[in-house]
Design a protein around this motif. Structure first.
Motif, PDB file in Angstrom:
ATOM      1  N   LEU A  37      -2.730  17.077  -8.463  1.00 25.95           N
ATOM      2  CA  LEU A  37      -3.732  16.462  -9.328  1.00 25.95           C
ATOM      3  C   LEU A  37      -5.059  17.201  -9.223  1.00 25.95           C
ATOM      4  N   ARG A  38      -5.461  17.524  -8.002  1.00 22.33           N
ATOM      5  CA  ARG A  38      -6.710  18.268  -7.830  1.00 22.33           C
ATOM      6  C   ARG A  38      -6.626  19.633  -8.516  1.00 22.33           C
ATOM      7  N   GLY A  39      -5.474  20.287  -8.385  1.00 23.67           N
ATOM      8  CA  GLY A  39      -5.291  21.577  -9.031  1.00 23.67           C
ATOM      9  C   GLY A  39      -5.379  21.478 -10.539  1.00 23.67           C
ATOM     10  N   ALA A  40      -4.780  20.437 -11.118  1.00 16.42           N
ATOM     11  CA  ALA A  40      -4.825  20.252 -12.571  1.00 16.42           C
ATOM     12  C   ALA A  40      -6.252  20.001 -13.029  1.00 16.42           C
ATOM     13  N   THR A  42      -9.010  20.945 -11.615  1.00 16.04           N
ATOM     14  CA  THR A  42      -9.779  22.184 -11.500  1.00 16.04           C
ATOM     15  C   THR A  42      -9.422  23.152 -12.618  1.00 16.04           C
ATOM     16  N   THR A  43      -8.130  23.272 -12.900  1.00 10.60           N
ATOM     17  CA  THR A  43      -7.673  24.187 -13.952  1.00 10.60           C
ATOM     18  C   THR A  43      -8.282  23.827 -15.300  1.00 10.60           C
ATOM     19  N   VAL A  44      -8.358  22.551 -15.592  1.00  8.29           N
ATOM     20  CA  VAL A  44      -8.855  22.097 -16.887  1.00  8.29           C
ATOM     21  C   VAL A  44     -10.391  22.084 -16.927  1.00  8.29           C
ATOM     22  N   GLY A  45     -11.007  22.171 -15.751  1.00 12.79           N
ATOM     23  CA  GLY A  45     -12.466  22.151 -15.708  1.00 12.79           C
ATOM     24  C   GLY A  45     -13.062  20.772 -15.627  1.00 12.79           C
ATOM     25  N   ILE A  46     -12.298  19.824 -15.036  1.00 10.97           N
ATOM     26  CA  ILE A  46     -12.778  18.443 -14.894  1.00 10.97           C
ATOM     27  C   ILE A  46     -12.614  18.009 -13.445  1.00 10.97           C
ATOM     28  N   ALA A  47     -13.059  18.848 -12.522  1.00  8.77           N
ATOM     29  CA  ALA A  47     -12.844  18.592 -11.096  1.00  8.77           C
ATOM     30  C   ALA A  47     -13.440  17.271 -10.637  1.00  8.77           C
ATOM     31  N   ASP A  48     -14.450  16.778 -11.342  1.00  9.76           N
ATOM     32  CA  ASP A  48     -15.096  15.528 -10.943  1.00  9.76           C
ATOM     33  C   ASP A  48     -14.409  14.295 -11.514  1.00  9.76           C
ATOM     34  N   ALA A  49     -13.373  14.472 -12.332  1.00  8.02           N
ATOM     35  CA  ALA A  49     -12.685  13.319 -12.923  1.00  8.02           C
ATOM     36  C   ALA A  49     -11.977  12.512 -11.842  1.00  8.02           C
ATOM     37  N   GLY A  50     -11.852  11.216 -12.081  1.00  6.96           N
ATOM     38  CA  GLY A  50     -11.177  10.350 -11.127  1.00  6.96           C
ATOM     39  C   GLY A  50      -9.704  10.692 -10.991  1.00  6.96           C
ATOM     40  N   GLN A  51      -9.172  10.498  -9.791  1.00 10.57           N
ATOM     41  CA  GLN A  51      -7.772  10.816  -9.516  1.00 10.57           C
ATOM     42  C   GLN A  51      -7.168   9.714  -8.657  1.00 10.57           C
ATOM     43  N   ARG A  52      -5.947   9.321  -8.979  1.00 14.73           N
ATOM     44  CA  ARG A  52      -5.236   8.298  -8.213  1.00 14.73           C
ATOM     45  C   ARG A  52      -3.799   8.754  -7.987  1.00 14.73           C
ATOM     46  N   VAL A  53      -3.320   8.579  -6.777  1.00 10.40           N
ATOM     47  CA  VAL A  53      -1.936   8.908  -6.446  1.00 10.40           C
ATOM     48  C   VAL A  53      -1.103   7.635  -6.564  1.00 10.40           C
ATOM     49  N   ALA A  54      -0.047   7.696  -7.362  1.00 19.08           N
ATOM     50  CA  ALA A  54       0.841   6.545  -7.537  1.00 19.08           C
ATOM     51  C   ALA A  54       2.193   7.042  -8.010  1.00 19.08           C
ATOM     52  N   ASP A  55       3.221   6.688  -7.289  1.00 18.13           N
ATOM     53  CA  ASP A  55       4.582   7.073  -7.686  1.00 18.13           C
ATOM     54  C   ASP A  55       5.161   5.987  -8.573  1.00 18.13           C
ATOM     55  N   THR A  56       6.203   6.339  -9.300  1.00 18.44           N
ATOM     56  CA  THR A  56       6.803   5.363 -10.203  1.00 18.44           C
ATOM     57  C   THR A  56       7.525   4.244  -9.468  1.00 18.44           C
ATOM     58  N   ASP A  57       7.820   4.426  -8.174  1.00 17.84           N
ATOM     59  CA  ASP A  57       8.454   3.346  -7.420  1.00 17.84           C
ATOM     60  C   ASP A  57       7.430   2.456  -6.716  1.00 17.84           C
ATOM     61  N   ASP A  58       6.143   2.676  -6.990  1.00 20.16           N
ATOM     62  CA  ASP A  58       5.076   1.855  -6.397  1.00 20.16           C
ATOM     63  C   ASP A  58       4.337   1.130  -7.524  1.00 20.16           C
ATOM     64  N   HIS A  59       4.908   0.009  -7.924  1.00 21.27           N
ATOM     65  CA  HIS A  59       4.353  -0.740  -9.056  1.00 21.27           C
ATOM     66  C   HIS A  59       2.907  -1.149  -8.806  1.00 21.27           C
ATOM     67  N   GLY A  60       2.623  -1.604  -7.601  1.00 21.61           N
ATOM     68  CA  GLY A  60       1.276  -2.058  -7.288  1.00 21.61           C
ATOM     69  C   GLY A  60       0.242  -0.964  -7.420  1.00 21.61           C
ATOM     70  N   ALA A  61       0.582   0.239  -6.941  1.00 27.61           N
ATOM     71  CA  ALA A  61      -0.359   1.361  -7.026  1.00 27.61           C
ATOM     72  C   ALA A  61      -0.578   1.775  -8.478  1.00 27.61           C
ATOM     73  N   LEU A  62       0.479   1.763  -9.270  1.00 30.95           N
ATOM     74  CA  LEU A  62       0.337   2.112 -10.687  1.00 30.95           C
ATOM     75  C   LEU A  62      -0.549   1.106 -11.412  1.00 30.95           C
ATOM     76  N   VAL A  63      -0.294  -0.179 -11.181  1.00 28.37           N
ATOM     77  CA  VAL A  63      -1.085  -1.211 -11.842  1.00 28.37           C
ATOM     78  C   VAL A  63      -2.550  -1.093 -11.440  1.00 28.37           C
ATOM     79  N   ALA A  64      -2.797  -0.867 -10.156  1.00 30.32           N
ATOM     80  CA  ALA A  64      -4.180  -0.756  -9.681  1.00 30.32           C
ATOM     81  C   ALA A  64      -4.888   0.422 -10.332  1.00 30.32           C
TER      82      ALA A  64
END
Length: 353
Positions: A37-40, A42-64
């Motif tokens: 996510l950090r690499g993406a 930086t590549t796009v030029g939006i290094a300051d954009a918010g980032q969240r890690v959530a897998d598809t098997d973690d419903h709670g993290a996705l919803v949050a």
């Protein structure tokens, strides 16, 4: 307005990020791997954009993660195996949802599974917000206004050049049995498998000879009958493209390939999508879509589809593009991005031409 992109570090995801950034829309990158996510970003030029890690098997993290956003654009294929988790989380978070999926049976299961949940949550879900389904579905709606009642709609895709991303190839591998079987057709009120194609060839605009085609699972078969009364809908691709997509692939082969087409590949690619309608009185109408760069146009369409849901609203539930958006308005928007479209109607029965 804030839009989350799930699968933000993938090939299509980064193109969507770039389109959002171009429009100055607030972005949240969501995915399975923080480093990617950090690499993406930086590549796009939006290094300051918010980032969240959530897998598809973690419903709670996705919803949050999605709860921070007005809409979610899902670019993480194969959608057949992971898409439902993202749809479910977006609905639970109260966020509108679109995706870039091209997997026909996945589209149908989204309609079949999530309509009631989306309505109760007051959100709109539009699967298949991609280069082909959105213009094809919108044009089918316009054809239906000109030729009624309709006996048959045939959707045909022709793509020259460009190549495929690793994500697209993984989707092909996961759905190869459906591809080989030709996917769904719509017949007399229901979707069916195993229905033989009615057409073996299609004549492209300006061509003197027909082009051989084969039955292929395309999203418009799922979406068009939801807003247009029609007895039969089938989808086709040029036989050469279908044969190429049917070439055996392994995960090892896919991993060894480039992430996706180069900018030059995308620039020189050309696509033509045909939507042919035949009325019960024998009259016919044809919609034609021309453009280049399927991945780039998909990014434009997905962002605009999500933006319109947030800014303009749409009926809650799972909707086809023509149910969520004004067809002429959206098609005219696409014309400003290099996608041309035309509609021609014949007043003579087909047999007399």
């Amino acid at each position: 307005m804030k839009i989350a992109v799930y699968g933000a570090s993938g090939y299509q995801g980064k193109l969507v990020l770039a389109e959002l950034a171009h429009r100055n829309i607030d972005i949240l990158l969501v995915g399975r791997n923080a480093t990617r996510l950090r690499g993406a970003a930086t590549t796009v030029g939006i290094a300051d954009a918010g980032q969240r890690v959530a897998d598809t098997d973690d419903h709670g993290a996705l919803v949050a993660a999605f709860r921070e956003c007005d809409a979610v654009i899902n670019c993480a294929g194969p959608f057949t195996s992971s898409g439902h988790a993202v749809v479910r989380a977006a609905i639970a978070a109260g966020s509108h949802y679109v995706d870039t999926a091209g997997e026909q049976l996945y589209h149908k299961t989204v309609f079949d599974t999530f309509g009631g949940d989306a309505e109760r949550a007051g959100v709109t879900v539009v699967p298949a917000a991609n280069d082909a389904c959105v213009p094809g579905d919108l044009i089918a709606r316009l054809l239906a206004e000109r030729v009624q009642p309709i006996e048959e709609i045939t959707v045909s895709h022709f793509i020259v050049g460009g190549g495929s991303s690793r994500g697209s190839l993984r989707s092909v591998v996961e759905t190869i049995d459906v591809i080989k079987a030709g996917g769904l057709s719509y017949d007399d009120g229901d979707w069916r498998t195993g229905t033989p194609a009615r057409h073996a060839s299609v004549t492209l605009p300006g061509a003197s000879q027909p082009t051989e085609v084969m039955k292929f699972p395309i999203a418009e078969v799922v979406t068009i009958p939801r807003h247009t009364q029609v007895r039969h809908v089938e989808s086709l691709v040029g036989a050469a493209l279908g044969a190429r997509l049917g070439t055996p692939l392994t995960p090892q082969i896919i991993d060894s390939l480039p992430e996706g087409p180069t900018e030059e590949d995308r620039r020189t690619q050309r696509f033509t999508y045909l939507i042919d309608a035949v009325g019960r009185d024998g009259r016919s109408a044809r919609g034609v879509v021309h453009g280049h760069d399927t991945y780039g146009i998909t990014a434009v369409i997905a962002v605009e589809a999500a933006r319109r849901l947030v800014a303009d609203g749409a009926k809650a539930g799972v909707l086809a593009p023509a149910q969520a958006y004004d067809p002429t308005s959206f098609l005219n928007f696409l014309a400003t991005h290099g996608v041309s479209w035309t509609i021609t109607v014949s007043d003579l029965p087909t047999a007399q031409q």
